[in-house]
Write a protein that holds these residues in place. Sequence first.
Motif, PDB file in Angstrom:
ATOM      1  N   SER A  55       1.014  -1.346  -0.087  1.00 19.38           N
ATOM      2  CA  SER A  55      -0.005   0.081  -0.043  1.00 19.38           C
ATOM      3  C   SER A  55       0.797   1.291   0.175  1.00 19.38           C
ATOM      4  CB  SER A  55      -0.874   0.099   1.293  1.00 19.38           C
ATOM      5  OG  SER A  55      -2.027  -1.022   1.375  1.00 19.38           O
ATOM      6  N   ILE A  56       2.166   1.129   0.287  1.00 16.48           N
ATOM      7  CA  ILE A  56       2.979   2.509   0.462  1.00 16.48           C
ATOM      8  C   ILE A  56       3.373   2.886  -1.102  1.00 16.48           C
ATOM      9  CG2 ILE A  56       5.296   3.118   0.889  1.00 16.48           C
ATOM     10  CD1 ILE A  56       5.201   1.153   3.284  1.00 16.48           C
ATOM     11  N   VAL A  57       3.190   4.236  -1.250  1.00 15.99           N
ATOM     12  CA  VAL A  57       3.384   4.567  -2.646  1.00 15.99           C
ATOM     13  C   VAL A  57       4.760   5.672  -2.536  1.00 15.99           C
ATOM     14  CG1 VAL A  57       2.432   6.455  -4.559  1.00 15.99           C
ATOM     15  CG2 VAL A  57       0.674   4.679  -3.109  1.00 15.99           C
ATOM     16  N   MET A  58       5.619   5.456  -3.388  1.00 16.54           N
ATOM     17  CA  MET A  58       6.842   6.177  -3.517  1.00 16.54           C
ATOM     18  C   MET A  58       6.489   7.366  -4.386  1.00 16.54           C
ATOM     19  SD  MET A  58      10.802   5.213  -3.568  1.00 16.54           S
ATOM     20  CE  MET A  58      10.771   4.416  -5.445  1.00 16.54           C
ATOM     21  N   LEU A  59       6.425   8.533  -4.242  1.00 15.96           N
ATOM     22  CA  LEU A  59       6.050   9.563  -4.914  1.00 15.96           C
ATOM     23  C   LEU A  59       7.471  10.091  -5.468  1.00 15.96           C
ATOM     24  CD1 LEU A  59       3.527  11.862  -2.770  1.00 15.96           C
ATOM     25  CD2 LEU A  59       3.073  10.073  -4.467  1.00 15.96           C
ATOM     26  N   LYS A  60       8.451  10.350  -5.043  1.00 12.03           N
ATOM     27  CA  LYS A  60       9.703  10.734  -5.406  1.00 12.03           C
ATOM     28  C   LYS A  60      10.980   9.725  -4.818  1.00 12.03           C
ATOM     29  CE  LYS A  60      10.881  14.996  -5.241  1.00 12.03           C
ATOM     30  NZ  LYS A  60      11.161  16.430  -4.706  1.00 12.03           N
ATOM     31  N   ASN A  61      12.103   9.781  -5.703  1.00 11.38           N
ATOM     32  CA  ASN A  61      13.291   9.075  -5.182  1.00 11.38           C
ATOM     33  C   ASN A  61      14.281   9.618  -6.098  1.00 11.38           C
ATOM     34  OD1 ASN A  61      14.877   7.310  -3.760  1.00 11.38           O
ATOM     35  ND2 ASN A  61      14.540   5.655  -5.166  1.00 11.38           N
ATOM     36  N   ASP A  62      14.624  10.744  -5.927  1.00  9.59           N
ATOM     37  CA  ASP A  62      15.821  11.510  -6.675  1.00  9.59           C
ATOM     38  C   ASP A  62      17.113  11.063  -6.161  1.00  9.59           C
ATOM     39  OD1 ASP A  62      13.445  12.958  -7.785  1.00  9.59           O
ATOM     40  OD2 ASP A  62      14.063  14.732  -6.656  1.00  9.59           O
ATOM     41  N   GLY A  63      17.671  10.821  -7.289  1.00 11.90           N
ATOM     42  CA  GLY A  63      19.217  10.301  -7.220  1.00 11.90           C
ATOM     43  C   GLY A  63      19.257   8.945  -6.641  1.00 11.90           C
ATOM     44  N   GLY A  64      18.119   8.198  -6.513  1.00 15.86           N
ATOM     45  CA  GLY A  64      18.139   6.992  -6.078  1.00 15.86           C
ATOM     46  C   GLY A  64      18.492   6.585  -4.446  1.00 15.86           C
ATOM     47  N   LEU A  65      18.064   7.786  -3.657  1.00 15.92           N
ATOM     48  CA  LEU A  65      18.414   7.743  -2.431  1.00 15.92           C
ATOM     49  C   LEU A  65      17.786   6.547  -1.640  1.00 15.92           C
ATOM     50  CD1 LEU A  65      19.328   9.293   0.189  1.00 15.92           C
ATOM     51  CD2 LEU A  65      17.199  10.452   0.481  1.00 15.92           C
ATOM     52  N   LEU A  66      16.574   6.070  -1.973  1.00 13.10           N
ATOM     53  CA  LEU A  66      16.031   4.858  -1.342  1.00 13.10           C
ATOM     54  C   LEU A  66      16.248   3.764  -2.465  1.00 13.10           C
ATOM     55  CD1 LEU A  66      12.629   6.109  -0.085  1.00 13.10           C
ATOM     56  CD2 LEU A  66      14.818   5.741   1.044  1.00 13.10           C
ATOM     57  N   PRO A  67      16.498   2.455  -1.853  1.00 12.18           N
ATOM     58  CA  PRO A  67      16.331   2.209  -0.460  1.00 12.18           C
ATOM     59  C   PRO A  67      17.736   2.421   0.341  1.00 12.18           C
ATOM     60  CG  PRO A  67      17.034   0.131  -1.751  1.00 12.18           C
ATOM     61  CD  PRO A  67      16.763   1.450  -2.672  1.00 12.18           C
ATOM     62  N   LEU A  68      17.615   2.652   1.651  1.00 11.26           N
ATOM     63  CA  LEU A  68      18.758   3.044   2.542  1.00 11.26           C
ATOM     64  C   LEU A  68      19.478   1.695   2.966  1.00 11.26           C
ATOM     65  CD1 LEU A  68      16.958   5.433   5.060  1.00 11.26           C
ATOM     66  CD2 LEU A  68      18.126   5.963   3.132  1.00 11.26           C
ATOM     67  N   PRO A  69      20.416   1.985   3.094  1.00 13.43           N
ATOM     68  CA  PRO A  69      21.404   0.655   3.363  1.00 13.43           C
ATOM     69  C   PRO A  69      21.040   0.165   4.862  1.00 13.43           C
ATOM     70  CG  PRO A  69      22.744   2.568   3.573  1.00 13.43           C
ATOM     71  CD  PRO A  69      21.573   2.865   2.851  1.00 13.43           C
ATOM     72  N   ARG A  70      21.076  -1.119   4.968  1.00 10.62           N
ATOM     73  CA  ARG A  70      20.899  -1.529   6.389  1.00 10.62           C
ATOM     74  C   ARG A  70      22.079  -1.272   7.376  1.00 10.62           C
ATOM     75  NH1 ARG A  70      20.655  -6.525   7.070  1.00 10.62           N
ATOM     76  NH2 ARG A  70      19.338  -6.694   9.029  1.00 10.62           N
ATOM     77  N   ALA A  71      23.065  -1.148   6.866  1.00 12.02           N
ATOM     78  CA  ALA A  71      24.369  -0.899   7.978  1.00 12.02           C
ATOM     79  C   ALA A  71      25.163   0.255   6.825  1.00 12.02           C
ATOM     80  CB  ALA A  71      25.194  -2.167   7.940  1.00 12.02           C
ATOM     81  N   GLY A  72      25.967   0.766   8.005  1.00 12.31           N
ATOM     82  CA  GLY A  72      26.815   1.869   7.572  1.00 12.31           C
ATOM     83  C   GLY A  72      26.459   3.260   7.274  1.00 12.31           C
ATOM     84  N   LYS A  73      25.179   3.486   7.846  1.00 13.57           N
ATOM     85  CA  LYS A  73      24.491   4.973   7.742  1.00 13.57           C
ATOM     86  C   LYS A  73      24.221   5.402   9.322  1.00 13.57           C
ATOM     87  CE  LYS A  73      24.911   6.239   3.227  1.00 13.57           C
ATOM     88  NZ  LYS A  73      25.404   7.284   2.666  1.00 13.57           N
ATOM     89  N   ARG A  74      24.547   6.630   9.411  1.00 16.25           N
ATOM     90  CA  ARG A  74      23.822   7.275  10.568  1.00 16.25           C
ATOM     91  C   ARG A  74      22.452   7.873  10.370  1.00 16.25           C
ATOM     92  NH1 ARG A  74      28.549  11.091  12.482  1.00 16.25           N
ATOM     93  NH2 ARG A  74      28.444  11.493   9.900  1.00 16.25           N
ATOM     94  N   ILE A  75      21.325   7.432  10.856  1.00 15.21           N
ATOM     95  CA  ILE A  75      19.860   7.588  10.700  1.00 15.21           C
ATOM     96  C   ILE A  75      19.412   8.743  11.701  1.00 15.21           C
ATOM     97  CG2 ILE A  75      17.595   7.039  10.063  1.00 15.21           C
ATOM     98  CD1 ILE A  75      19.013   4.521   8.936  1.00 15.21           C
TER      99      ILE A  75
END
Length: 762
Positions: free
Chosen positions: A409-429
């Motif tokens: 049911s989740i709609v992705m409206l934008k994803n400029d620069g391929g920001l998503l998906p986020l990595p499961r490791a290595g990023k501070r969120i």
Amino acid sequence: MQDRHISRRAMLIGAGATAAWAASPARALLQQVAEIPLPADVAALPGRMTVEEKAGQLTLMAAAWAGGAAVSLNPAGAAGSFDQQLADVRAGRLTGVFNGNGTAMAKAMQTAAMRQGRLKIPLLFAADIIHGFRTVFPMPLAEAASFDPELARRTARAAGTEAAAAGIDWTFAPMVDIARDQRWGRGVEGAGEDVLLGRIMADARVRGFQGTRGLAAPDAVASCAKHFAAYGAAEAGLDYNTVDVSERTLREVYFPPFEAAFAAGSPTTMASFNELSGIPATANEWLLTQVLRREWGFGGLVVSDYTGDEELIAHGFAADAREATKLAFMAGVDMSMQSGFYLKHLPTLVAAGEVPMARVDEAVRRVLALKVALGLFDDPFRRIDPRREKTQIRTRAHLDLAREAGVRSIVMLKNDGGLLPLPRAGKRIALIGPFARGQHDLIGPWNVYGTDAEAVDLLTGMQAAVADRTAITVVDGSGIDAPLPGGIQAAVAAAQAADVVVLAIGETQRMSGEAQSRTAIVVPPAQMALAEAVAATGKPVVVLLRNGRALALEGAVLAAPAILVTWFLGSQMGPAIADVLFGRESPSARLPVSFPHATGQQPYHYAHKTTGRPNPPGAPQEYKTHYQEVPNDALFPFGHGLTYGRIAYAGLETGGGTLAAGGTLTVRATVTNSGTRAADEVVQLYVQDVTASITRPVRELKAFRRVRVPAGASQVVEFTLRRSDLTFIGRDLKPIVEPGRFRLWIAPSAQAEGVAGEFTLA
């Protein structure tokens, strides 16, 4: 509507009402349709009843022993005591109750009916099972975004199974109102703005609630298509407000989802609160008898909405309770919900000769027929089983389905620069926003039995998805409607220390639903201030919108490189969002409603007319159809939604370009995914009738198909058009198809070009 309908209504409410009803030329057909065969002992019951007992069979009340959130979901009323309701049951003054408290309550009431009632007529237990019972599924508008009727059937089946396990026989769902004004809060209960999607989802949800083994199956619940009719067309998006639309619009837009629900087997419908061209639906003989009964042949039960008959007085349509009872009943409302008017006034109306006993018996037979179909005369306790209540509710399978439905049911409206998906490791969120954590605003509006306390929140879902839970820093940043002391400073500090910001903002579940109209469908100002401050840090921002309607996005929210519409997803909201956010699942949903540039565009829908002065593509031109401030289109159109693939459309084939009068036309396009991840694409077919005797919309959805396209692969998607797909309501208000030229698009949304061409209907 035409004057003849109004004059017919006037005749019926005059002194000759009884004679007019009895002498109706369609009365024989009406009786034939309505007279569902009953077992002999049940068929004999009306002859044994007093008129007061008959009125009791037509009276439904809120349970005095209420369950869950039921007491807060309707206007305050005198429900009375449980002991008084038991006395009413014994005396035959009650056909059943709604939104009660499980099998313990149902067993006590049914026992009273079957052991102490004079006629031993089983009670009917009803409830608002709008999008789940204790396992809560995505709100219906969110689920419509899946463009997956089989998913809707499965969630309704699970909801029906749970409700039946708690003693419920009948649900006041699905809501099939088309909603084209996003200010109207009840759009959250339906399937959005499109007629085809509305029809398909209505069919799926009816079949899901009722199952495949018949209504007598212990895990089946009867459905109730609501609200009949055109409730979604309320002026200014204001709940309960006036509706004044043409009969053509009723037949083309607002009727078809009801016809689909009835074709799928829904045995009941609910009269809507609104007036319709000056006549409240609850007393609209043209609507409830001429169209529903005589024209469509509907033989089921019509129930009022909550105190709908009583509200005829406030409408200025009835002088008092007695007249309101007569008007609603003679118009075609068989059962009164909550007002108690039928119990109080039908006996005296019959005694005075103002209501025919034959009409009373007809309504009683419909009630008895529903109870027979549900198997209640064979076993009044068939759904009242405490063991099933303990074992068939919130099962692992249902919770897994809630998570799957949430993801889809989740709609992705934008994803400029391929920001998503986020990595499961290595990023501070930095997880920021008033919806970042906590057991609130998860299950959405209109759920009687589920609770936020049993649902999984966003923070919990994200923490379970990442390799290191400490990589997520959470800050509220602001309240929903008001700033928090030091909130923005804390949010900015968290953003500056992170690699990426996940911003959880939007509406509370009390901002959508019944009586929750909004004049500005925007993110509240306090949250907008938070978004602007976080965006100013320069860190990449992923916006997670929690919402029960389309929103007009602006400023830092609209400028964010990635936006996910997460709606209210129910019991498994947090895990479902995390699945998409971190790439365990790919987004695949599409908007079932158009997101406008500004609130002032409302009402708006993609299938609008061109007007005589359409603004051509490009900048606004003088004396053409446009607003001064924004384009006359959607910011994010109906059908829009991105995937984690890279999708392109090419290679339209129109099969010779001619649709013969009795034949079919097969059209094809090639869908290519040049990305590195597989994608579920919702391929949509739109058509425009270029010239017709009645002006036609700029586009109309005629079909859609979900296809799985592997990374680096292409797939040919095929649709077959038939003459019947090109039907519209003609000048005589009858369906018509006219030969001529048609445009078509196979595209990813209602505004996308995709691949376009033409064909001719011979």
